[in-house]
Design a protein around this motif. Structure first.
Motif, PDB file in Angstrom:
ATOM      1  N   UNK A  57       0.872  -1.175   0.000  1.00  0.00           N
ATOM      2  CA  UNK A  57       0.000   0.000   0.000  1.00  0.00           C
ATOM      3  C   UNK A  57       0.908   1.224   0.000  1.00  0.00           C
ATOM      4  N   UNK A  58       0.719   2.099  -0.979  1.00  0.00           N
ATOM      5  CA  UNK A  58       1.467   3.347  -1.024  1.00  0.00           C
ATOM      6  C   UNK A  58       0.505   4.464  -0.634  1.00  0.00           C
ATOM      7  N   UNK A  59       0.729   5.010   0.549  1.00  0.00           N
ATOM      8  CA  UNK A  59      -0.148   6.051   1.078  1.00  0.00           C
ATOM      9  C   UNK A  59       0.343   7.411   0.604  1.00  0.00           C
ATOM     10  N   UNK A  60      -0.459   8.098  -0.174  1.00  0.00           N
ATOM     11  CA  UNK A  60      -0.068   9.408  -0.699  1.00  0.00           C
ATOM     12  C   UNK A  60      -0.527  10.493   0.274  1.00  0.00           C
ATOM     13  N   UNK A  61       0.307  10.754   1.261  1.00  0.00           N
ATOM     14  CA  UNK A  61      -0.067  11.719   2.299  1.00  0.00           C
ATOM     15  C   UNK A  61      -0.082  13.146   1.784  1.00  0.00           C
ATOM     16  N   UNK A  62       0.718  13.457   0.773  1.00  0.00           N
ATOM     17  CA  UNK A  62       0.667  14.807   0.197  1.00  0.00           C
ATOM     18  C   UNK A  62      -0.699  15.067  -0.421  1.00  0.00           C
ATOM     19  N   UNK A  63      -1.197  14.112  -1.187  1.00  0.00           N
ATOM     20  CA  UNK A  63      -2.521  14.272  -1.809  1.00  0.00           C
ATOM     21  C   UNK A  63      -3.614  14.274  -0.752  1.00  0.00           C
TER      22      UNK A  63
END
Length: 128
Positions: A57-63
């Protein structure tokens, strides 16, 4: 991540925009971005890891937070969101959860792991 990859799906896990490369099994890598976001080589590496049979799982915290990438942007990441990702993974039956990050943003992942461990009785941490 390219939408052409047949196994990639985009999900919102507890409000965090996440790209999942689903694989059945006990193993999961939760990958959070560095200050400079998810870079193209990381997407390739995540796909290669998934091909080895490990869910990623790649969590895109910026988005998720609508913040620009750049030096020290990870200071705006909230550890509680990473804790929620861990909890969600456990609720989905994942037993071996690995947190992955690089650079300054690693402090968020380490703090989240510590915060999550404080909520679990010790005997449950090592139960098979």
């Amino acid at each position: 991540f390219s939408s052409r990859r047949r196994h990639t799906r985009y999900i919102s896990v507890t409000g965090v925009q996440t790209c999942a490369l689903p694989i059945s099994g006990d193993n999961l890598i939760i990958w959070t971005p560095s200050d400079f976001g998810v870079l193209p080589p990381q997407a390739v590496l995540a796909q290669k890891i998934a091909e080895l049979g490990i869910e990623v799982w790649v969590a895109d915290l910026h988005a998720t937070y609508f913040i620009a990438t750049g030096s020290r942007s990870s200071a705006k990441f909230r550890t509680v969101d990473v804790v929620r990702l861990i909890d969600f993974a456990r609720s989905k039956g994942k037993k071996n959860i690995f947190l992955m990050n690089t650079g300054r943003a690693t402090r968020v992942v380490l703090q989240a792991a510590y915060d999550w461990q404080k909520t679990i009785p010790v005997f449950q941490l090592f139960a098979a």
